[in-house]
Design an enzyme around this catalytic site. Sequence first.
Site, PDB file in Angstrom:
ATOM      1  N   LYS A 114       3.416   7.669 -10.598  1.00 24.96           N
ATOM      2  CA  LYS A 114       4.687   7.182 -10.066  1.00 24.96           C
ATOM      3  C   LYS A 114       4.667   5.665 -10.212  1.00 24.96           C
ATOM      4  O   LYS A 114       3.892   4.975  -9.561  1.00 24.96           O
ATOM      5  CB  LYS A 114       4.852   7.594  -8.603  1.00 24.96           C
ATOM      6  CG  LYS A 114       6.313   7.677  -8.135  1.00 24.96           C
ATOM      7  CD  LYS A 114       7.003   6.340  -7.987  1.00 24.96           C
ATOM      8  CE  LYS A 114       6.541   5.636  -6.729  1.00 24.96           C
ATOM      9  NZ  LYS A 114       7.323   4.337  -6.530  1.00 24.96           N
TER      10      LYS A 114
ATOM     11  N   GLY B 211      -1.025   0.711  -1.600  1.00 30.37           N
ATOM     12  CA  GLY B 211       0.226   0.124  -1.121  1.00 30.37           C
ATOM     13  C   GLY B 211       0.191  -0.148   0.366  1.00 30.37           C
ATOM     14  O   GLY B 211      -0.861  -0.431   0.937  1.00 30.37           O
ATOM     15  N   SER B 212       1.342  -0.019   0.993  1.00 33.32           N
ATOM     16  CA  SER B 212       1.489  -0.393   2.397  1.00 33.32           C
ATOM     17  C   SER B 212       1.029   0.723   3.328  1.00 33.32           C
ATOM     18  O   SER B 212       0.942   1.894   2.942  1.00 33.32           O
ATOM     19  CB  SER B 212       2.958  -0.707   2.698  1.00 33.32           C
ATOM     20  OG  SER B 212       3.745   0.483   2.611  1.00 33.32           O
TER      21      SER B 212
ATOM     22  N   GLY C 221       4.167   3.194   3.808  1.00 36.66           N
ATOM     23  CA  GLY C 221       4.411   4.100   2.694  1.00 36.66           C
ATOM     24  C   GLY C 221       3.263   5.056   2.470  1.00 36.66           C
ATOM     25  O   GLY C 221       3.468   6.256   2.229  1.00 36.66           O
TER      26      GLY C 221
ATOM     27  N   GLU D 203      -5.150   3.619  -0.254  1.00 38.10           N
ATOM     28  CA  GLU D 203      -5.545   2.282   0.203  1.00 38.10           C
ATOM     29  C   GLU D 203      -4.310   1.648   0.813  1.00 38.10           C
ATOM     30  O   GLU D 203      -3.316   1.419   0.123  1.00 38.10           O
ATOM     31  CB  GLU D 203      -6.066   1.442  -0.968  1.00 38.10           C
ATOM     32  CG  GLU D 203      -6.501   0.052  -0.558  1.00 38.10           C
ATOM     33  CD  GLU D 203      -6.829  -0.837  -1.743  1.00 38.10           C
ATOM     34  OE1 GLU D 203      -6.483  -2.033  -1.697  1.00 38.10           O
ATOM     35  OE2 GLU D 203      -7.412  -0.335  -2.724  1.00 38.10           O
TER      36      GLU D 203
ATOM     37  N   CYS E 255      -5.536  -7.408  -2.013  1.00 40.86           N
ATOM     38  CA  CYS E 255      -5.864  -6.501  -0.918  1.00 40.86           C
ATOM     39  C   CYS E 255      -7.110  -6.954  -0.163  1.00 40.86           C
ATOM     40  O   CYS E 255      -7.344  -6.527   0.968  1.00 40.86           O
ATOM     41  CB  CYS E 255      -6.072  -5.082  -1.450  1.00 40.86           C
ATOM     42  SG  CYS E 255      -7.252  -4.980  -2.816  1.00 40.86           S
TER      43      CYS E 255
ATOM     44  N   GLU F  63      -2.295  -6.890   9.202  1.00 42.55           N
ATOM     45  CA  GLU F  63      -2.199  -7.623   7.942  1.00 42.55           C
ATOM     46  C   GLU F  63      -0.810  -8.223   7.765  1.00 42.55           C
ATOM     47  O   GLU F  63       0.209  -7.588   8.053  1.00 42.55           O
ATOM     48  CB  GLU F  63      -2.490  -6.680   6.771  1.00 42.55           C
ATOM     49  CG  GLU F  63      -2.412  -7.367   5.409  1.00 42.55           C
ATOM     50  CD  GLU F  63      -2.555  -6.397   4.251  1.00 42.55           C
ATOM     51  OE1 GLU F  63      -2.846  -6.865   3.137  1.00 42.55           O
ATOM     52  OE2 GLU F  63      -2.380  -5.177   4.457  1.00 42.55           O
TER      53      GLU F  63
END
Length: 510
Positions: free
Chosen positions: A166, A221-222, A225, A245, A282, A375
């Site tokens: 994706k 990603g977040s 999400g 992650e 990250c 974060e």
Amino acid sequence: MAAAPVWSVDPRTGKPREQVADEATAEEVDLAVRRAHAARGALADRTARAALLRTAADLLDAASEHVIEAADAETCLGPVRLTGELARTTAQLRAFADVVDEGAFLDIRIDHADAGRTPPWPDLRRWKVPLGVVAVYAASNFPLAFSVPGGDTASALAAGCPVVVKAHPDHPGTSELCASVLRRAAAQAGLPEDVVILVHGFEAGVELVKHPLVSAAGFTGSVRGGRALFDAAAARPAPIPFHGELGSLNPVVITEAAAAERAEQIGAGLAGSMSMGDGQFCTKPGFVLAPAGEAGDRLLASLTTAVSETEPGVMLDHRMRDAFIAGVGERSALPGVDAPLTPGAGGEHTVSAGFLTLPAELLTSEGEHDLLLEECFGPVTVVARYTSSQEITAVLSRLPGNLTATLQLADAEAEGTEPGAAELLAELTPLAGRVLVNGWPTGVAVAPAQQHGGPYPATTSTSSSVGATAIERWLRPVTYQSTPAALLPPELRDENPLSLPRRLNDHPEH
């Protein structure tokens, strides 16, 4: 209803560049997964898999000028950074080809029947087999190394799993270009192009993780999400592994002795690490425990000087820029928080780096300052100033899981001639997957011993997404018991026709 167009956007202006694709419908996602599923058998040939990975690396290198140009246009990460990232990406592909050739990842173990044991053992032969189709969700901040041709894709293909990626909406054109390279590499290796398929769109990502023929997923990603997709993966009638992650503070502890010994060096190093890539790594050190007092003041003065010399930068998209500005504003407004160098908007499309400070005491118990333990994506770090080792322990006990944790020590502490360092290292170990001493966490070596993953919310599993062991995410063990030799896979036969590394009766086979 017509499919929504997917546009490539220039982060320098926020304006669309060109339409590169359409968002995939549910029917198109279903077709993509079924096509990938049909290609599984071809990937059983380990020689072809290794050839695919090496050919993909070669083709990406050959197309480097176009790949870097496309990625810079969509991310503003710059040719220097992207040249290094492409080199890392192709190195990952070649490293996994070597893993496939060696065969140790199959973890073959053979125990011969032994009637003399109590109870007796039957003949047992164990190895690992690929899970099936893997869904990969590309990252925003690494358009190559953690996206279409990145580590999740490379390790899944190495394991023998077809991949449906994706694409991230921040670099759809780069994604299309890289997917076409991977598919061309598959064809040149004698494999179906559908071992790699690309889809676009938020809804496509949701449909993908729910598809019954998808066997596992990898996400970068977040927290929001990633957690939504993780929950969807767990809620399926047949739940699947979801290796996500999600986010990390990457705490740093600076001892008083270290600050007294090299405050200026530590301050400059912290500035470089937290502002690298405009704070969009990250592994950015987003939270620091530094001493109060004169040594700590010197450290902050050095940090201020170094960060103030950092030029404003363009973030990956305007949505992230807006979230960064809002996030630092909310944090700066908390009582007791100072901003020696205010982070935020650096211009109409840019952001400026900075940092916040507060007494560590304000974080030793639950309260409104807990926002500082979350974060904030962008060029900012929080420096909590402690007055005792008890405050360090109290704050560390409240931190969430992280990818990394860093300890800055004085020479005598590092050599073990001064007490306390081992205890601090032990306190940091439960918090992260990678623990550093006298270094900075930005920069993740693609090495066999690497661990890029940590306790939640850093990741949703304990595995690594970087290094040779990343392949383990896409495999499952199978044992054959008392199976006639003629029916066994060649890898499990006594004569070892493929000369693979194995353990025979609990000893390495020679």
